[in-house]
Design a protein around this motif. Structure first.
Motif, PDB file in Angstrom:
ATOM      1  N   ASN A 181      36.615  47.022  33.038  1.00  0.00           N
ATOM      2  CA  ASN A 181      35.442  47.579  33.388  1.00  0.00           C
ATOM      3  C   ASN A 181      36.094  49.081  34.209  1.00  0.00           C
ATOM      4  OD1 ASN A 181      36.234  46.882  36.134  1.00  0.00           O
ATOM      5  ND2 ASN A 181      33.827  45.973  36.486  1.00  0.00           N
ATOM      6  N   GLY A 182      37.021  49.464  34.464  1.00  0.00           N
ATOM      7  CA  GLY A 182      37.738  50.559  34.930  1.00  0.00           C
ATOM      8  C   GLY A 182      37.893  50.732  36.230  1.00  0.00           C
ATOM      9  N   VAL A 183      37.794  49.590  36.864  1.00  0.00           N
ATOM     10  CA  VAL A 183      37.886  49.054  38.395  1.00  0.00           C
ATOM     11  C   VAL A 183      38.576  47.910  38.072  1.00  0.00           C
ATOM     12  CG1 VAL A 183      37.192  47.771  40.155  1.00  0.00           C
ATOM     13  CG2 VAL A 183      35.322  49.077  38.694  1.00  0.00           C
ATOM     14  N   ARG A 184      39.766  49.018  39.511  1.00  0.00           N
ATOM     15  CA  ARG A 184      40.667  48.591  39.896  1.00  0.00           C
ATOM     16  C   ARG A 184      40.308  46.930  41.382  1.00  0.00           C
ATOM     17  NH1 ARG A 184      45.517  47.024  36.358  1.00  0.00           N
ATOM     18  NH2 ARG A 184      46.727  47.514  38.388  1.00  0.00           N
ATOM     19  N   ASP A 240      34.272  54.818  31.832  1.00  0.00           N
ATOM     20  CA  ASP A 240      33.381  55.272  30.961  1.00  0.00           C
ATOM     21  C   ASP A 240      33.206  53.589  29.878  1.00  0.00           C
ATOM     22  OD1 ASP A 240      36.332  53.923  30.274  1.00  0.00           O
ATOM     23  OD2 ASP A 240      37.567  55.504  29.034  1.00  0.00           O
ATOM     24  N   GLY A 241      32.829  52.894  30.717  1.00  0.00           N
ATOM     25  CA  GLY A 241      32.310  51.870  30.339  1.00  0.00           C
ATOM     26  C   GLY A 241      32.962  50.584  30.069  1.00  0.00           C
ATOM     27  N   ILE A 242      33.677  49.657  29.604  1.00  0.00           N
ATOM     28  CA  ILE A 242      34.413  48.912  29.332  1.00  0.00           C
ATOM     29  C   ILE A 242      35.230  48.865  27.905  1.00  0.00           C
ATOM     30  CG2 ILE A 242      34.425  46.182  28.701  1.00  0.00           C
ATOM     31  CD1 ILE A 242      31.234  46.068  29.694  1.00  0.00           C
ATOM     32  N   THR A 243      35.969  48.987  28.410  1.00  0.00           N
ATOM     33  CA  THR A 243      36.943  49.256  27.681  1.00  0.00           C
ATOM     34  C   THR A 243      38.515  47.779  27.273  1.00  0.00           C
ATOM     35  OG1 THR A 243      38.706  50.114  29.160  1.00  0.00           O
ATOM     36  CG2 THR A 243      36.763  51.559  27.618  1.00  0.00           C
ATOM     37  N   GLN A 244      39.362  47.750  26.013  1.00  0.00           N
ATOM     38  CA  GLN A 244      40.318  47.398  26.561  1.00  0.00           C
ATOM     39  C   GLN A 244      41.438  47.368  27.932  1.00  0.00           C
ATOM     40  OE1 GLN A 244      41.068  44.639  23.797  1.00  0.00           O
ATOM     41  NE2 GLN A 244      39.064  44.584  23.579  1.00  0.00           N
ATOM     42  N   ALA A 245      41.966  46.610  28.278  1.00  0.00           N
ATOM     43  CA  ALA A 245      42.210  45.954  29.819  1.00  0.00           C
ATOM     44  C   ALA A 245      43.500  47.063  29.533  1.00  0.00           C
ATOM     45  CB  ALA A 245      42.560  45.282  30.038  1.00  0.00           C
ATOM     46  N   PRO A 246      44.497  47.418  29.975  1.00  0.00           N
ATOM     47  CA  PRO A 246      45.633  48.057  29.630  1.00  0.00           C
ATOM     48  C   PRO A 246      46.180  47.112  30.560  1.00  0.00           C
ATOM     49  CG  PRO A 246      44.719  49.084  32.368  1.00  0.00           C
ATOM     50  CD  PRO A 246      43.419  48.207  31.337  1.00  0.00           C
ATOM     51  N   ASP A 247      45.713  45.998  31.524  1.00  0.00           N
ATOM     52  CA  ASP A 247      47.032  44.567  31.811  1.00  0.00           C
ATOM     53  C   ASP A 247      46.059  44.277  32.433  1.00  0.00           C
ATOM     54  OD1 ASP A 247      47.741  45.094  34.837  1.00  0.00           O
ATOM     55  OD2 ASP A 247      47.976  47.314  33.701  1.00  0.00           O
ATOM     56  N   VAL A 248      46.724  42.443  32.565  1.00  0.00           N
ATOM     57  CA  VAL A 248      45.664  41.658  33.413  1.00  0.00           C
ATOM     58  C   VAL A 248      47.185  41.236  34.324  1.00  0.00           C
ATOM     59  CG1 VAL A 248      43.555  41.696  31.375  1.00  0.00           C
ATOM     60  CG2 VAL A 248      46.375  39.831  31.408  1.00  0.00           C
ATOM     61  N   ASP A 249      47.626  41.683  34.212  1.00  0.00           N
ATOM     62  CA  ASP A 249      48.520  40.751  34.543  1.00  0.00           C
ATOM     63  C   ASP A 249      48.520  41.122  36.348  1.00  0.00           C
ATOM     64  OD1 ASP A 249      50.278  39.254  32.958  1.00  0.00           O
ATOM     65  OD2 ASP A 249      51.232  40.972  32.481  1.00  0.00           O
ATOM     66  N   THR A 250      48.370  39.733  37.511  1.00  0.00           N
ATOM     67  CA  THR A 250      48.811  40.916  39.442  1.00  0.00           C
ATOM     68  C   THR A 250      50.374  41.042  39.521  1.00  0.00           C
ATOM     69  OG1 THR A 250      46.519  38.979  39.639  1.00  0.00           O
ATOM     70  CG2 THR A 250      48.231  39.826  41.530  1.00  0.00           C
ATOM     71  N   ARG A 251      50.687  42.387  40.580  1.00  0.00           N
ATOM     72  CA  ARG A 251      51.766  42.846  40.315  1.00  0.00           C
ATOM     73  C   ARG A 251      52.001  42.889  42.564  1.00  0.00           C
ATOM     74  NH1 ARG A 251      49.746  47.040  36.426  1.00  0.00           N
ATOM     75  NH2 ARG A 251      48.756  48.739  38.054  1.00  0.00           N
ATOM     76  N   SER A 286      43.533  44.439  37.968  1.00  0.00           N
ATOM     77  CA  SER A 286      42.481  45.150  37.195  1.00  0.00           C
ATOM     78  C   SER A 286      41.374  44.110  37.338  1.00  0.00           C
ATOM     79  CB  SER A 286      42.700  45.447  35.530  1.00  0.00           C
ATOM     80  OG  SER A 286      43.412  46.737  35.659  1.00  0.00           O
ATOM     81  N   MET A 287      39.838  44.696  37.004  1.00  0.00           N
ATOM     82  CA  MET A 287      38.950  43.418  36.857  1.00  0.00           C
ATOM     83  C   MET A 287      38.337  43.844  35.698  1.00  0.00           C
ATOM     84  SD  MET A 287      34.750  43.705  39.031  1.00  0.00           S
ATOM     85  CE  MET A 287      35.241  44.091  40.111  1.00  0.00           C
ATOM     86  N   VAL A 288      38.634  42.375  35.468  1.00  0.00           N
ATOM     87  CA  VAL A 288      38.940  41.721  33.803  1.00  0.00           C
ATOM     88  C   VAL A 288      38.138  40.800  33.379  1.00  0.00           C
ATOM     89  CG1 VAL A 288      40.775  43.140  32.274  1.00  0.00           C
ATOM     90  CG2 VAL A 288      40.432  41.051  33.944  1.00  0.00           C
ATOM     91  N   ASP A 289      37.808  40.930  32.312  1.00  0.00           N
ATOM     92  CA  ASP A 289      36.473  39.885  31.363  1.00  0.00           C
ATOM     93  C   ASP A 289      36.905  39.108  30.409  1.00  0.00           C
ATOM     94  OD1 ASP A 289      35.071  41.857  30.627  1.00  0.00           O
ATOM     95  OD2 ASP A 289      33.137  40.461  31.538  1.00  0.00           O
ATOM     96  N   ARG A 290      35.880  37.853  29.310  1.00  0.00           N
ATOM     97  CA  ARG A 290      35.999  38.888  27.939  1.00  0.00           C
ATOM     98  C   ARG A 290      35.146  38.583  27.699  1.00  0.00           C
ATOM     99  NH1 ARG A 290      41.782  36.062  26.254  1.00  0.00           N
ATOM    100  NH2 ARG A 290      41.036  37.246  24.058  1.00  0.00           N
ATOM    101  N   ASP A 291      34.255  38.732  26.080  1.00  0.00           N
ATOM    102  CA  ASP A 291      32.922  38.452  26.028  1.00  0.00           C
ATOM    103  C   ASP A 291      32.834  37.167  25.488  1.00  0.00           C
ATOM    104  OD1 ASP A 291      31.942  40.797  25.299  1.00  0.00           O
ATOM    105  OD2 ASP A 291      32.699  41.101  23.314  1.00  0.00           O
ATOM    106  N   PRO A 292      31.569  37.088  25.869  1.00  0.00           N
ATOM    107  CA  PRO A 292      31.274  35.352  25.761  1.00  0.00           C
ATOM    108  C   PRO A 292      31.394  34.727  24.481  1.00  0.00           C
ATOM    109  CG  PRO A 292      29.372  36.735  27.139  1.00  0.00           C
ATOM    110  CD  PRO A 292      30.688  37.687  26.543  1.00  0.00           C
ATOM    111  N   LEU A 293      32.062  33.432  24.275  1.00  0.00           N
ATOM    112  CA  LEU A 293      32.430  32.987  22.754  1.00  0.00           C
ATOM    113  C   LEU A 293      31.064  32.543  22.440  1.00  0.00           C
ATOM    114  CD1 LEU A 293      35.387  31.042  23.594  1.00  0.00           C
ATOM    115  CD2 LEU A 293      35.013  33.277  22.341  1.00  0.00           C
ATOM    116  N   PRO A 294      31.591  32.632  20.661  1.00  0.00           N
ATOM    117  CA  PRO A 294      29.915  31.432  19.742  1.00  0.00           C
ATOM    118  C   PRO A 294      30.131  29.978  20.361  1.00  0.00           C
ATOM    119  CG  PRO A 294      31.490  32.697  18.299  1.00  0.00           C
ATOM    120  CD  PRO A 294      31.783  33.150  19.736  1.00  0.00           C
TER     121      PRO A 294
END
Length: 421
Positions: A181-184, A240-251, A286-294
């Motif tokens: 969501n663009g938040v670090r 710019d809204g919700i985009t693909q995460a550049p990374d999800v690793d904690t560093r 990064s502040m990330v999630d994933r779309d809900p699953l069916p």
């Protein structure tokens, strides 16, 4: 019934304890070679604390965690906006706990090893793939040290292996990766003076620009008249809204990358830049999630915790929902005529409820209200009632009820999920 759990996090360990209590044979495999008490603080909501207490962990939690007394929101200048009691002060029979994530995982791990045996958790064992038919599941595992493979047969496979779940990837091939969501976020722990009530979960600013969350997590520090402060600093980097995460690793994080956003945040109850600068080890992600699953479940395979529903760290939900998943899963499996039926019932009981929380965390009205306060009174105010209407203030309480807080009477009075063999 034999259950194989992939992942020894909060959800996987809670599931193992719940399944064992119901008389179901359980094994956990974990890719990490060591399970060290790493991370920073989290909040456990009353509905999760109830479940862990009923698993016999109430005394350990009380000795290790701080019971939160209230949650309070402030402007970036430290002016009060809204506050509400939490846990027992709110009317629940169980507290809301602020606790170090690593210490919570250690409590769960020790309980699993004591009850299921020292070999119940196999570290250094990575999940690769599974096959299933009407008779069970065959999981292919890889030894991290030698690279050798083995196949383990089980009746049920549970993917509790986090936001990059390999089990989820096989259930949903081609699914896009985590979303940003663009938040670090930068997080850390540091000892300091207690602030406000000493047990306040404080939120200042808003995630439209910069936001701080801080609370105490150590009874030992509290007994010395000090506070072990867990803080999270959020900065909006991209809008710019919700985009693909550049990374999800904690560093490892760097103070200079975010301190300028909080350089003048000196409140009469907390010196924010001094607190941040006194932190020895900072984590960044990064502040990330994933779309809900069916669906979470396919036959004898299902997902749990962050594997099923990774969500933004808003409203203290991640760990708490994983604990609830574990308890409901064990309850449904123990009451089902066949493993497939139990997993289907678990999916039905939990998926849509938690999917709605994932989406609500993307659109928290509380943050919109906090941003509105900044726009209307950028230099502060004397009375919040001069800035916000009663209806606008009420949306903050409503947002937390939607995402985090079970109905008090319902939680206090509903039957236990405990199933004993």
């Amino acid at each position: 019934m034999r259950v194989l759990i992939v992942g020894a996090g909060i959800g996987g360990l809670s599931a193992a304890l719940s399944l064992h209590e119901a008389g179901i044979e359980t094994q956990i495999v974990e890719a990490a070679t060591r399970l060290d008490p790493i991370g920073v603080g989290i909040n456990l909501l009353p509905h999760a604390v109830r479940e862990l207490t009923e698993l016999g962990l109430g005394d350990e939690l009380a000795a290790t965690a701080i019971p939160a007394a209230e949650m309070a929101h402030f402007t970036r200048h430290g002016d009060p906006i809204w506050a509400e009691p939490r846990g027992i002060a709110q009317g629940y029979r169980w507290p809301q706990y602020s606790i170090h994530r690593g210490e919570l995982q250690t409590i769960l791990l020790k309980a699993v090893q004591a009850r299921l045996g020292a070999s119940a958790v196999r570290t250094g064992t990575a999940f690769e793939s599974f096959e299933q038919d009407g008779s069970g599941v065959r999981a292919r595992l890889r030894d991290a040290a030698t690279g050798t493979f083995e196949t383990v047969h089980c009746d049920v496979l549970i993917g509790a292996d986090g936001i990059r779940s390999a089990v989820r990837a096989q259930l949903h091939p081609g699914e896009p990766g985590p979303l940003w969501n663009g938040v670090r976020l930068w997080r850390g722990l540091t000892e300091g003076d207690p602030f406000l009530s000493g047990r306040t979960v404080a939120v200042a600013g808003s995630n439209t620009a910069a936001k701080l969350v801080v609370y105490s997590i150590s009874p030992e520090a509290e007994q010395r008249g000090r506070a072990l402060l867990n803080w999270s600093a959020e900065v909006k980097i991209v809008d710019d809204g919700i985009t693909q995460a550049p990374d999800v690793d904690t560093r490892a994080g760097r103070l200079e990358d975010f301190l300028p956003h909080f350089a003048d945040w000196r409140f009469d109850w907390l010196d924010v830049p001094a607190m941040l600068a006194s932190t020895e080890r900072i984590l960044e992600h990064s502040m990330v999630d994933r779309d809900p699953l069916p669906f979470w479940t396919q036959g004898r395979v299902t997902l749990l915790g962050d594997s099923a529903h990774p969500m933004y760290p808003i409203g203290s939900n991640g760990g708490s929902q994983a604990v609830l998943d574990a308890r409901v899963l064990a309850f449904e499996l123990s009451h089902a005529a066949a493993p497939e039926d139990g997993l289907a019932s678990y999916d039905k009981a939990r998926r849509e409820t938690v999917n709605s929380i994932v989406l609500a965390c993307r659109d928290m009205p509380a943050d919109r209200v906090l941003h509105t306060v900044h726009e209307r009174a950028p230099e502060g105010y004397e009375r919040i009632e001069d800035v916000l209407s009663a209806e606008e203030l009420a949306t903050i309480s409503g947002a937390y009820r939607q995402t985090s807080l079970s109905d008090i009477a319902t939680l206090n009075e509903r039957p236990s999920l405990t199933v004993r063999s």
